[in-house]
Scaffold this motif. Structure first.
Motif, PDB file in Angstrom:
ATOM      1  N   ALA A  40      39.641  37.820  46.532  1.00 40.74           N
ATOM      2  CA  ALA A  40      40.129  38.323  45.251  1.00 40.74           C
ATOM      3  C   ALA A  40      39.343  37.701  44.109  1.00 40.74           C
ATOM      4  CB  ALA A  40      41.616  38.009  45.111  1.00 40.74           C
ATOM      5  N   SER A  41      39.088  36.389  44.202  1.00 39.44           N
ATOM      6  CA  SER A  41      38.360  35.793  43.079  1.00 39.44           C
ATOM      7  C   SER A  41      36.903  36.231  43.103  1.00 39.44           C
ATOM      8  CB  SER A  41      38.532  34.275  43.060  1.00 39.44           C
ATOM      9  OG  SER A  41      37.547  33.659  43.827  1.00 39.44           O
ATOM     10  N   ASN A  43      36.024  39.147  43.914  1.00 36.48           N
ATOM     11  CA  ASN A  43      36.084  40.497  43.363  1.00 36.48           C
ATOM     12  C   ASN A  43      35.945  40.495  41.854  1.00 36.48           C
ATOM     13  OD1 ASN A  43      36.302  42.391  45.326  1.00 36.48           O
ATOM     14  ND2 ASN A  43      38.511  42.438  45.399  1.00 36.48           N
ATOM     15  N   VAL A  44      36.687  39.609  41.203  1.00 37.84           N
ATOM     16  CA  VAL A  44      36.785  39.711  39.744  1.00 37.84           C
ATOM     17  C   VAL A  44      35.885  38.735  39.017  1.00 37.84           C
ATOM     18  CG1 VAL A  44      39.131  40.561  39.679  1.00 37.84           C
ATOM     19  CG2 VAL A  44      38.723  38.113  39.713  1.00 37.84           C
ATOM     20  N   MET A 206      35.449  37.859  33.897  1.00 39.29           N
ATOM     21  CA  MET A 206      36.273  38.702  34.744  1.00 39.29           C
ATOM     22  C   MET A 206      35.681  40.097  34.668  1.00 39.29           C
ATOM     23  SD  MET A 206      39.375  37.406  35.689  1.00 39.29           S
ATOM     24  CE  MET A 206      40.893  37.953  35.043  1.00 39.29           C
ATOM     25  N   VAL A 207      35.522  40.716  35.807  1.00 38.93           N
ATOM     26  CA  VAL A 207      35.031  42.084  35.779  1.00 38.93           C
ATOM     27  C   VAL A 207      35.992  42.973  36.544  1.00 38.93           C
ATOM     28  CG1 VAL A 207      32.606  41.512  35.528  1.00 38.93           C
ATOM     29  CG2 VAL A 207      33.612  41.608  37.798  1.00 38.93           C
ATOM     30  N   ASP A 208      35.985  44.247  36.206  1.00 39.75           N
ATOM     31  CA  ASP A 208      36.838  45.163  36.949  1.00 39.75           C
ATOM     32  C   ASP A 208      36.064  45.717  38.129  1.00 39.75           C
ATOM     33  OD1 ASP A 208      35.163  47.072  36.037  1.00 39.75           O
ATOM     34  OD2 ASP A 208      36.626  48.137  34.825  1.00 39.75           O
ATOM     35  N   SER A 209      36.665  46.678  38.810  1.00 43.70           N
ATOM     36  CA  SER A 209      36.078  47.139  40.062  1.00 43.70           C
ATOM     37  C   SER A 209      34.723  47.801  39.835  1.00 43.70           C
ATOM     38  CB  SER A 209      37.017  48.133  40.730  1.00 43.70           C
ATOM     39  OG  SER A 209      37.257  49.218  39.851  1.00 43.70           O
ATOM     40  N   LYS A 214      35.697  42.137  31.494  1.00 45.25           N
ATOM     41  CA  LYS A 214      37.097  42.264  31.091  1.00 45.25           C
ATOM     42  C   LYS A 214      37.631  40.996  30.457  1.00 45.25           C
ATOM     43  CE  LYS A 214      38.273  46.395  32.295  1.00 45.25           C
ATOM     44  NZ  LYS A 214      38.884  47.346  31.371  1.00 45.25           N
TER      45      LYS A 214
END
Lengths: 663, 420
Positions: A40-41, A43-44, A206-209, A214
């Motif tokens: 998860a980390s 990912n973002v 932080m980035v989105d998919s 973000k």
């Protein structure tokens, strides 16, 4: 109620079991399995490196030698681009349509939603006009980028250059460097890489998919700011550095000047030189290839990498060793009949000096005198112990920093050469050699080879009456003076200070009335020694070493001009201009005389030119890469150069045998 | 008897309370799933969570209307309701809007649209209850069984034509109702056996699977050889199983659609495709798994908020719960559902009227089936089948149909003392 009343328990049981199964699975992926939190980390979280600006390098008086220039890259996010006038845009950027489409395809291929570089390294002036209009082209943006810029274009070999990291650099740095990063490749840029590069910062975004930004990750808890690289203050004096490079224009050779009282290198000329700005920016690859293929090897750091026989400039050292051994006194005299007979081999002397004592021997550079001295030094324990005596003598020479590395703060220093006894064993058979076999050492010939830095360092030692400070090029990091113990330590060479006076007397007479009388500086007592290194490929190399003033010396210098003939012809006047410029900030000699030297072209014939020393300079990986990158169109030149190299190697072997025949 | 007083006093408030809690949880999680800084207000009707609030209000109004109706009215009109939904299911095949590969929606204008299959579950449940509660109807008799099967099968077939596999499968949940009403337990056992055989036949070499069941059957037959009946049954069962196993590959390759095949492959771990077909489930697992014990906190989930998980406010709404409220929140949620379902079974069993009982079992089974498939799918236990999580997933049709399903049950229950 009907008879199937109990079936409620079966149904409830099935429901409970299935819900518990779901719960168990949840327990497994949420509590037991740790991977998902990491995924998860990943990912973002996007780590964006913030590059620090590289430290500037100044001369000893704070004049800028290299600093950073801001350039701009034009970036593009293809998806955000709206239809626009491509012709207009190309005109604005100064590119043609083909380039535009090439870059555009590249950017789209990389990612339609991420930013990629569209056009690289646009200068601040050009960018000023682009900036205003860039907003008319949505999707296009700019990002600043720092490049090295050299306002005076001096001291190229000293400063070195930076280049993209190689795979090996990345591996060695334990992942600090990333592909595309810059690293010091040669010179100070390499030696002080850790100080100059500064500390990179990291921004966790932080980035989105879809990779869009973000906000900051964990409120910037893991972010670090970039710390700019530290400023380096070098010991060079840009005034004499510039003068030195002007004087050495169209000549091959080197100038090294050192402040004997500190070991600080004041002047570090390697000629031919190049404009360091050539190795920056868009034309870097082509320029590097050209420099690399230049037959005079401008990339060679001659002050620490070129080898020259010291020739007569070696005589003061020879005398000092003999004095210390007690073999001669300043009053010892020899008769010079214009030659010296070493066995059945005749060493010529340039002059007919008659009865010669030490001072006169140095002043007139009398070969006969020094051959006699050397002969006596070698035979002090009888001819049979020549070998062991030679080992002692070699140690004494090494103490002057001759034949050993001086550990100057630049990479790839070479150590020069003082032949080993084994070398002579090989030539003459073990113990079958005597002083007469190696008599050319007495006059700085034979296998003796030294770098210009080593020659200058010997002058420092003489100027200091018996010790030297380790020569170095960087005085201060940031605002802090470098106070390394090894820079403050006096390195004694094992000669009592009393023995220096007569030698210095002789050197003073060299300039006042001896071989280098033309190099006299009014009002300054300079002590020097000319040298003429035999060059089997053409005219001899002109060498002059000196220090000044005689009392409280402030500068020691070595000048080598290849293919320029006697030491007095070019090397001595060049040295005198530099010393005078440094001490008085002006040159008393008529301007025409100085300009005559500046404009004189002494470049040897390309085909006859060979680099002194036994091997080509070490070519760094990145240089190789650079070369490969842009070599395609230079292929023909390259093959020609290769042929040339083969020839020169052969010629060099021939030269070695000639040295031997000399003896 | 005073009707007005009796129905409010007989309402099962516990169920109503759980219903409201689940709706609220759903609303907040939809807010978290699609949260973005430009529309921070939870009542913004531009957004899903704003709309969902509207749906909840409508659903509650409908619930009150249902409570005010006469129970007899519901019973009497169940064939009509069934007929209307079947008509709508046929209509949707003609004029329906195709969303995400399924022709399941009828546009109502104003951005709202109706999903008849959501209501079909409710009306099928009603008609099934009406039929099975009729006099002289015994599910154990073939005629009753076939008619009951047809009531379930007809809308199921129409939904399959859309093709909405998820909603189709939901009709399988009626097997629990039929079982409660006397259907042979073999149906459950054989159903479970066939699922197990299907999975093993895909995972392993069918010939090996056959070898194993033959050995097991021989052992059973040998130990029970005295009882001829068991032996014959076992041998017949074995033959059917062998045929089934052999046909699995054929069904798998020719009957199922490619995307269904891939989803099954992914759940069984036969295929890994984290970037493509397996992306949904993988991201969903990452979102839930990264919640750990206590979760990341309300509106702090990164995976759902930054749209790593697809369909996050509808079918994958449970990801938001798992990520932001952690295992604790997930367990509470599952607990709530289990409690609700067991409560419905309890309610069913206290009914005097068979109609109410059958209907209640139907409702409990439908809700259970939805929960099992939906949550099982988000954590990779069940192939991806797009059905909503009752009361929680975003969507007016789904919320409304579950509300009607539940409140008809509550209404029937409030009348349990009366004769229907």
């Amino acid at each position: 109620m009907n008879s199937f009343f109990e079936r409620r328990y079966v149904i409830a049981g099935i429901f409970i079991v299935i819900i518990i199964t779901l719960l168990a699975r949840l327990f497994y992926i949420q509590i037991i399995d740790d991977r998902y939190a990491l995924y998860a980390s990943n990912n973002v979280r996007r780590q964006v490196i913030k590059y620090p600006s590289r430290g500037a390098i100044l001369d000893r008086n704070g004049k800028i030698l290299v600093q950073n220039q801001i350039l701009y890259d034009i970036t593009v996010i293809p998806k955000q681009v709206k239809p626009f006038d491509t012709v207009e845009f190309c005109k604005l950027l100064g590119i043609d349509k083909a380039t535009f489409y090439k870059q555009w395809t590249k950017a789209v291929k990389y990612s339609p939603i991420l930013s990629s570089i569209f056009e690289k390294q646009i200068s601040a002036e050009t960018f000023a006009s682009i900036r205003e209009r860039l907003s008319e082209f949505p999707g296009f943006d700019s990002s600043p980028r720092y490049l090295r810029v050299y306002p005076d274009s001096v001291a190229a070999q000293f400063l070195g250059f930076i280049g993209e990291v190689t795979d090996r650099d990345i591996k060695r740095s334990n992942g600090y460097y990333h592909p595309g990063d810059y690293i010091g490749v040669t010179g100070v840029e390499k030696a002080y890489e850790t100080v100059l590069k500064g500390q990179r910062g990291v921004e966790n975004q932080m980035v989105d998919s879809r990779g869009r930004r973000k906000g900051s990750y964990a409120n910037g808890m893991f972010d670090t700011a970039a710390t700019p690289g530290q400023r380096l203050t070098s010991s060079l004096d840009i005034r004499i550095q510039r003068l030195g490079e002007q004087l050495m224009k169209d000549k091959v050779g080197s100038i090294v000047a050192i402040d004997p009282s500190t070991g600080e290198i004041l002047c570090f000329v390697s000629s031919p030189t190049y404009d360091p700005n050539l190795l920056v920016g868009r034309e870097r690859g082509n320029n590097a290839a050209k420099l690399y293929n230049n037959p005079y090897s401008p990339m060679l750091i001659r002050p620490i990498q070129a080898y020259y026989p010291p020739g007569s400039s070696f005589k003061p050292l020879s005398a000092l060793i003999a004095l210390q051994e007690g073999i001669i006194t300043p009053q010892t005299t020899y008769f010079c009949p214009h030659y010296y007979m070493a066995g059945n081999h005749k060493v010529n002397c340039e002059h007919f000096d008659g009865v010669t004592d030490l001072r006169k021997g140095i002043a007139m550079s009398c070969n006969t005198y020094f051959c006699n001295v050397f002969d006596r030094v070698m035979n002090k324990n009888g001819p049979k112990s020549t070998r062991s005596t030679f080992i002692n003598w070699r140690d004494d020479v090494n103490k002057f920093g001759f034949g050993v590395k001086l550990d100057v703060d630049l990479p790839n220093e070479r150590r020069g050469n003082v032949p080993t006894p084994l070398h002579y064993d090989k030539i003459f058979g073990e113990n079958h050699w005597r002083s007469s076999s190696i008599i050319s050492l007495a006059i700085g010939q034979g296998e003796l080879l030294s770098t210009p830095l080593q020659m200058a360092n010997i002058e420092c030692t003489i100027a200091n009456h018996g010790y030297y400070y380790r020569p170095h090029l960087i005085k201060a990091i940031g605002d802090k003076q470098i106070s390394k113990a090894e820079y403050l330590q006096k390195n004694y060479v094992g000669i009592d200070s009393g023995y220096f006076e007569p030698v210095i007397d002789g050197m003073q007479r060299v300039v006042e009335s001896g071989t280098a009388a033309a190099a006299r500086i009014p009002g300054i007592i300079m002590c020097g020694k000319t040298g003429t290194a035999q060059n089997p490929h053409g005219k001899n190399h002109s060498i002059f070493v000196a220090f000044a003033p005689r009392d409280h010396p402030k500068i020691a210098i070595a000048v080598i001009v290849e293919n320029a003939g006697f030491g007095a012809t070019y090397a001595a006047p060049i040295a005198s201009y530099i010393v005078e410029k440094y001490l008085k900030d002006s040159i008393s000699k008529p301007r025409g005389e100085v300009e005559y030297i500046m404009n004189k072209n002494l470049l040897p014939d390309t085909l006859n030119y060979k680099i002194h020393g036994t091997r080509k300079p070490v070519i760094k990986d990145s240089l190789k890469k650079l070369k490969e990158d842009s070599i395609a169109r230079q292929k023909q030149m390259k093959s020609a150069a290769r042929k040339n190299k083969k020839d020169t190697t052969n010629r060099f072997l021939a030269a070695q045998t000639m040295y031997k025949e000399d003896e | 008897m005073n009707n007005q007083r009796s129905f409010f006093s007989n309402i099962d408030w516990v169920t109503v309370f759980i219903y409201l809690v689940l709706c609220t949880i759903g609303w907040f999680n939809i807010h978290a799933a699609v949260y973005d800084e430009r529309h921070p207000g939870i009542l913004d009707f531009e957004t899903n969570y704003g709309k969902q609030f509207l749906f909840i209000l409508i659903a509650m109004a409908v619930a009150i209307v249902i409570l005010l109706l006469e129970s007899r009215f519901i019973t009497a009109l169940s064939p009509a309701f069934y007929g209307i939904t079947v008509f709508l299911l046929m209509l949707v095949l003609v004029v329906g809007r195709n969303v995400g590969g399924n022709q399941a929606w009828i546009s109502l204008g104003g951005g709202f649209r109706l999903q008849p299959s959501e209501f079909a579950k409710f009306t099928t449940c009603l008609l099934l209850a009406r039929y099975l509660s009729g006099p002289n109807i015994k599910i154990t008799e073939l005629r009753s069984f076939l008619i009951g099967g047809a009531i379930i099968g007809f809308p199921m077939f129409l939904i399959m034509m859309q093709p909405d596999m998820g909603s189709t499968l939901v009709f399988m949940s009626f097997i629990f109702v039929l079982y409660r009403e006397g259907l042979s337990p073999y149906f459950l056992i054989i159903g479970a056996l066939f699922i197990a055989l299907f999975v093993t036949a895909i995972l392993f070499n069918p010939l090996h699977v056959i070898a194993v069941i033959v050995i097991i059957t021989l052992l059973v037959v040998f130990s029970m050889r005295k009882n001829k009946r068991v032996v014959y049954t076992m041998v017949a069962g074995l033959a059917i199983c062998v045929v089934f196993v052999l046909s699995v590959k054929f069904i798998y390759n020719n009957v199922l659609q490619p995307h269904q095949k891939v989803r099954i492959d992914i759940v069984l771990g036969v295929k890994k495709d984290l970037k493509g077909k397996g992306y949904n489930v993988n991201q969903s697992k990452i979102a839930i798994g990264s919640g750990k014990l206590w979760g990341k906190g309300y509106l702090h989930g990164t995976q759902t908020k930054y749209s790593f998980v697809p369909e996050q406010s509808t079918d994958f709404i449970f990801c938001t719960v798992g990520e932001e409220w952690g295992f604790a929140g997930s367990a509470v949620m599952l607990g709530l559902y289990l409690f609700l379902i067991l409560r419905l079974i309890m309610i069913a069993e206290r009914q005097r009227s068979p109609f109410s009982r059958i209907y209640s079992y139907g409702a409990a089974s439908i809700i259970f089936f939805h929960v099992m498939i939906n949550i099982g799918m988000t954590i990779g236990l069940v192939p991806v089948i797009g059905i909503p999580l009752p009361f929680v997933s975003y969507g007016g049709s789904s919320l409304l149909s579950f509300t009607v399903l539940l409140f008809v049950l509550i209404k029937l229950d409030s009348n349990r003392m009366g004769i229907v």
